[in-house]
Design an enzyme around this catalytic site. Structure first.
Site, mmCIF file in Angstrom:
data_model
loop_
_atom_site.group_PDB
_atom_site.id
_atom_site.type_symbol
_atom_site.label_atom_id
_atom_site.label_comp_id
_atom_site.label_asym_id
_atom_site.label_seq_id
_atom_site.Cartn_x
_atom_site.Cartn_y
_atom_site.Cartn_z
ATOM 1 N N GLU A 1 0.851 -1.180 0.000
ATOM 2 C CA GLU A 1 0.000 0.000 0.000
ATOM 3 C C GLU A 1 0.889 1.233 0.000
ATOM 4 O OE1 GLU A 1 -2.778 0.366 3.245
ATOM 5 O OE2 GLU A 1 -3.912 1.916 2.202
ATOM 6 N N GLU B 1 -5.913 -3.233 12.446
ATOM 7 C CA GLU B 1 -5.530 -4.034 11.269
ATOM 8 C C GLU B 1 -6.466 -5.223 11.116
ATOM 9 O OE1 GLU B 1 -3.591 -2.423 9.501
ATOM 10 O OE2 GLU B 1 -2.849 -1.092 11.085
ATOM 11 N N HIS C 1 -9.746 -4.278 9.576
ATOM 12 C CA HIS C 1 -9.660 -4.032 8.132
ATOM 13 C C HIS C 1 -10.070 -5.267 7.323
ATOM 14 C CE1 HIS C 1 -8.245 -0.048 7.273
ATOM 15 N NE2 HIS C 1 -7.093 -0.150 7.898
ATOM 16 N N GLU D 1 -10.269 3.748 5.960
ATOM 17 C CA GLU D 1 -9.486 4.210 7.119
ATOM 18 C C GLU D 1 -10.340 4.901 8.178
ATOM 19 O OE1 GLU D 1 -6.915 2.890 7.661
ATOM 20 O OE2 GLU D 1 -6.030 2.329 5.738
HETATM 21 N N1 0A1 Z 1 -3.350 0.841 5.812
HETATM 22 C C1 0A1 Z 1 -2.503 0.892 6.952
HETATM 23 C C2 0A1 Z 1 -1.517 1.986 7.001
HETATM 24 C C3 0A1 Z 1 -0.502 2.061 5.931
HETATM 25 C C4 0A1 Z 1 -0.645 2.990 4.943
HETATM 26 C C5 0A1 Z 1 0.323 3.175 4.002
HETATM 27 C C6 0A1 Z 1 1.430 2.425 4.086
HETATM 28 O O1 0A1 Z 1 2.426 2.645 3.191
HETATM 29 C C7 0A1 Z 1 2.378 3.816 2.490
HETATM 30 C C8 0A1 Z 1 1.616 1.483 5.079
HETATM 31 C C9 0A1 Z 1 0.601 1.294 6.003
HETATM 32 C C10 0A1 Z 1 -3.359 1.134 8.177
HETATM 33 O O2 0A1 Z 1 -4.299 1.894 8.119
HETATM 34 O O3 0A1 Z 1 -3.037 0.603 9.213
HETATM 35 ZN ZN ZN Z 2 -6.042 1.475 8.566
#
Ligand code: 0A1
Ligand code: ZN
Length: 873
Positions: free
Chosen positions: A123, A300, A303, A322
């Site tokens: 991501e 996490e 999610h 998010e």
């Molecule tokens: N999706 C993850 C956070 C996350 C976002 C971006 C990243 O790399 C750019 C890494 C992790 C969360 O919301 O926990």
């Molecule tokens: Zn998240």
């Protein structure tokens, strides 16, 4: 200098890809400097068009369609795109063979090596640094993965369920195969391989399925995984009860790594964590660490449904996963810990992190309409304000209807890449309410201000409340429309009890809530026998700024009497903020400091209240930060006056409270073994807030008490609590040094040391930080260390915004350095400048010239370019 201006991407330009990719078979042949990846993609054309795939920094080895090698002229590879001009009109298999270099990957995006462990972070757009692909969230595929590696890399993990593993005959290599049956976007792909220890457990789901749980960590750290495992099981069962969501694979694995840009990542069935959010033992992690681990494990895990089963159509919809998942993790913590305490903490975070963003040059809507670098949009606005929007919808329709709406969302969109509109439509359909105006919250940036006027007529017993709302201009949005706000409220009678609410034209209010929808609206409450004190925005029902005419004595009254705990705390915060603001102004004008006695006395009454719990008392003692004071002053801020004024008032309050603070210390002695439960955590937070105030009132006594605590510390909470309490005392330096000597082998504690060193609120912070950059334990390639030292400096208000510009220079140097190592970390450091315009002329000039210097850096990344140009605009 930036040669080409990076391209802006717009929400309005969204279009699906001309081809879907339904299934991916990957062979990953791991090698530290040359990992070969063969991907077989089942492609389904949607229309006749070239196939244009993303790919960054990859070595392209071959392209094959349905087993036939494509000649060079049938594809082109330039500007990080692979274009295959003609592809079959019916389903076909595209095979691409490529190579990447994990060891050289210091950006920590894609496949990289960290302490000998192969790890991915896909991501938002890391997959394209691993394999050519339609690297966007609306392209969802099932995956079969085969990993091959040397026997020296024994653990081979990927998403989904384990299929088989074994030795590769005649070699010193082995393999593992994984199958993920759930279609997912490429950003949720993960692979981890290394010589890791596993801590195993199981969880039985509500329908009776047994799930194998595993936490993988560096060998020797197994005894620090117990809390994370417990938190995982608590999260899994909470999601079943609170949202009816069950886990859907046979395994759930978590890996902890020490080099990670963010907190953690929700890859399907294989979460990857920054190890600071996994590893905990009473002697290595504080209460705050324990609560954060619990919260982030939950985030996490949640999610899996909000993000993975239902993902985002495009990155503009980031808040869909998010904001909603933060809301869910907030509810989780509220349910298993203390709801009022959690609400106060969340609002503190929102004010400390999101308000400055929303009120400065980096303001953007919860759902942005454009971006240059999506990694710059993992912001407090998307996360924390996004969560507030979910909470407001729940407040507007009530908990039962909200749950119905969530069920509908899961039913309707499972397996899809959805939009914010889809989500809000579920809220509307399940409740019958109209959310058209509410939707503005997603599209308008800025923190709305609600101005309050009240009038009480003692003859007619009418209490009239006039509310006027406005949202200040933000970049690209000069004019704002009125928002739809739920405002919880109470009218508090002279004896401290809530009066019944009769709203003219409506009648008795069953729920003490009004809805503000107009720019100006008048609410008339009838049958109000005595002049009440208004308690508005109870529980922080809307993320706004309330500007009132309330007098100090109303605040003092609410501080002692409001039935809403949040507003008791809020009243105290307002009073303290006001005192700090007045003190900073007084120092500028050479006038005497304001009198803090009435506030200190009210605080003393709270401390003596037998009904208030310890965690609440601790929160009451945590007075508004320097950053909040600077924000309240708004312009021409002198950071030294802010710090000195705040310190002086805080010391005066603490002197008045000394007996009560001594009492708090006496009643919070550690007697039993450490547990991170709510009660014990509350007791310790009161103890160290009290100690910090004692140190503010009497530096020597504070130091003596801290020295005693540190001689034989009961837990890491005690160590950090005692040390933080005395940071402003120059004589505490040996204690800080002793902490480093005790813990220099533990990288997470070394981070804490760097952070405390950067936070020392004494003149010369920038020079001290600059010297620490040469410390043998400092390294530029580990994000946590950079966040601790450089981030620590930008969080040190008077240190960063020093009059001579040294703070800005040190941070700007760091950004330039980090730009070529890790652009995401560099751009996060660049956000430190976001409030620069609030400061006085000399400071502004220094900040601007440092930002311009950064902008002139050769090969500036789009990440840093975007943040700095927006900050300067
Ligand atoms: N999706 C993850 C956070 C996350 C976002 C971006 C990243 O790399 C750019 C890494 C992790 C969360 O919301 O926990
Ligand atoms: Zn998240």
């Amino acid at each position: 200098m930036q040669t080409e201006t990076p391209k802006t991407i717009f929400l309005k330009d969204y279009e699906p890809t001309p081809q879907a990719i339904r299934h991916v078979r990957l062979l990953v042949d791991l090698h530290p400097t040359a990992t070969r990846i063969v991907s077989d993609m089942q492609v389904e054309p949607r229309k006749s068009a070239p196939m244009v795939l993303h790919g960054e920094g990859l070595e392209l080895l071959s392209v094959t369609i349905d087993g036939v090698d494509l000649a060079d002229h049938r594809y082109s590879h330039k500007n990080d795109l692979l274009t295959i001009a003609e592809v079959p009109s019916q389903s076909f298999t595209l095979r691409i063979e490529q190579r990447c270099n994990p060891q050289a990957n210091t950006a920590l995006s894609g496949l990289y090596l960290t302490s000998g462990v192969y790890c991915t972070q896909m991501e938002a757009q890391g997959f394209r640094r691993f394999a050519f692909f339609h690297d966007r969230p609306d392209v969802m595929a099932t995956y079969d993965v085969r990993i091959e590696a040397s026997l020296a890399v024994p653990v081979l993990l990927s998403n989904g369920n384990h299929v088989r593993s074994g030795k590769i005959v005649g070699t010193d290599r082995h393999f593992a195969e994984w199958h993920d049956p759930h279609p997912k976007p490429s950003y949720l792909f993960a692979l981890v391989a290394g010589d890791l220890a596993a801590v195993l457990d199981t969880f039985t789901t509500m329908s009776g399925r047994k799930v194998a749980l595993g936490i993988y960590v560096e060998k020797g750290k197994e005894d620090r995984c117990g809390w994370a495992m417990e938190s995982l099981k608590t999260s899994m069962s909470w999601d079943e009860t609170a949202f009816g969501r069950e886990y859907d694979l046979d395994v759930f694995n978590i890996v902890a790594v020490s080099d990670f840009n963010m907190g953690a990542m929700e890859n399907k069935g294989l979460n990857v964590f920054n190890d600071k959010y996994i590893l905990a033992r009473p002697d290595t992690a504080t209460d705050t660490d324990h609560v954060n681990i619990e919260r982030i494990i939950a985030h996490e895990y949640f999610h899996n449904w909000t993000g993975n089963r239902i993902t985002c159509r495009d990155w503009f919809q980031l808040c869909l996963k998010e904001g909603l998942t933060v809301f869910r993790d907030q509810e989780f913590t509220s349910d298993i810990r203390s709801r009022p305490v959690k609400r106060i903490e969340d609002v503190r975070t929102l004010r400390a992190r999101q308000y400055p963003e929303d009120q400065g040059p980096l303001a953007h809507p919860v759902r942005p309409a454009s971006y240059i670098e999506i990694n710059n949009f993992y912001t407090p606005t998307v996360y924390e304000k996004g969560a507030e929007l979910c909470r407001m919808m729940q407040t507007l329709i009530g908990k039962p209807a909200f749950r119905k709406a969530m069920d509908l969302y899961f039913d309707r969109h499972d397996g899809e890449a959805a939009t914010v509109e889809d989500f809000v439509r579920c809220m509307a359909d399940a409740s019958g309410r109209d959310f058209a105006q509410f939707f503005r919250w997603y599209e308008q940036a800025g923190t709305p201000v609600v101005e309050v006027k009240t009038r009480y007529d003692a003859k007619t017993h009418v209490f009239e409340l006039t509310l006027a709302q406005s949202t200040p201009p933000t970049p690209g949005q000069a004019d704002k429309l009125p928002q739809h706000m739920p405002l919880a409220l109470g009218l508090v009678g002279p004896d401290g009890s809530d009066l019944p609410l009769h709203l003219d034209g409506v009648g008795a209010l069953n729920t003490p809530l009004i809805e503000l929808t107009e720019a100006t609206q008048v609410f008339r409450f009838t049958d109000v026998a005595k002049r009440p004190v208004l308690s508005l925005n109870r529980g922080f029902s809307a993320p706004v700024i309330i500007k009132g005419e309330a007098r100090d004595d109303d605040h003092l009254f609410l501080m002692g009497h409001d039935s809403d705990g949040f507003n008791r705390w809020e009243a105290a915060q307002s009073l303290a903020r006001d005192l700090f603001v007045k003190a900073a102004r007084a120092l500028g004008d050479g006038k005497p400091l304001p009198d803090a006695k009435p506030f200190a006395q009210a605080l003393g009454r709270t401390l003596a209240d037998p009904d208030a719990d310890m965690a609440f008392k601790a929160l009451m003692l945590e007075l508004p930060s320097e950053a909040e004071v600077a924000a309240a002053l708004r312009t021409d801020v002198n950071s030294d006056h802010v710090r000195n004024g705040r310190m002086a008032i805080r010391a005066a309050i603490a002197r008045d409270l000394l007996p009560a603070l001594d009492g708090a210390m006496a009643s919070t002695r550690e007697t039993t073994d450490y547990t991170p439960d709510t009660q014990s955590t509350g007791r310790r937070s009161l103890r160290y807030s009290a100690l910090a105030l004692i140190a503010a009132a009497d530096a020597n006594r504070g130091l003596a008490l801290a020295t005693v605590e540190l001689a034989k510390p009961h837990s890491m909470t005690a160590e950090i609590g005692a040390l933080s309490a005395v940071l402003s005392n120059g004589d505490a330096a040996p204690l800080l040094e002793q902490f480093l000597q005790r813990h220099r082998e533990d990288h997470l504690l070394v981070d804490k040391w760097f952070m405390m060193a950067a936070h020392v609120p004494l003149p010369g912070a920038a020079t001290r930080v600059e010297a620490l950059l040469q410390h043998p334990l400092f390294t530029w390639t580990t994000p946590n260390r950079v966040y601790a030292l450089i981030g620590g400096l930008s969080g040190n208000l008077a240190g960063f915004h020093a009059e001579d510009g040294a703070g800005y220079r040190v941070v700007a140097d760091a950004i330039v350095r980090l730009n070529s190592i890790n652009p995401q970390v560099a751009s996060r450091m660049a956000t430190g400048f976001r409030s620069w315009r609030q400061f006085d002329t000399a400071r502004k000039a220094h900040a601007e010239s440092q930002m311009r210097r950064v902008l002139a850096t050769p090969n500036l990344s789009p990440d840093v370019f975007e943040i700095i140009t927006r900050t300067l605009a």
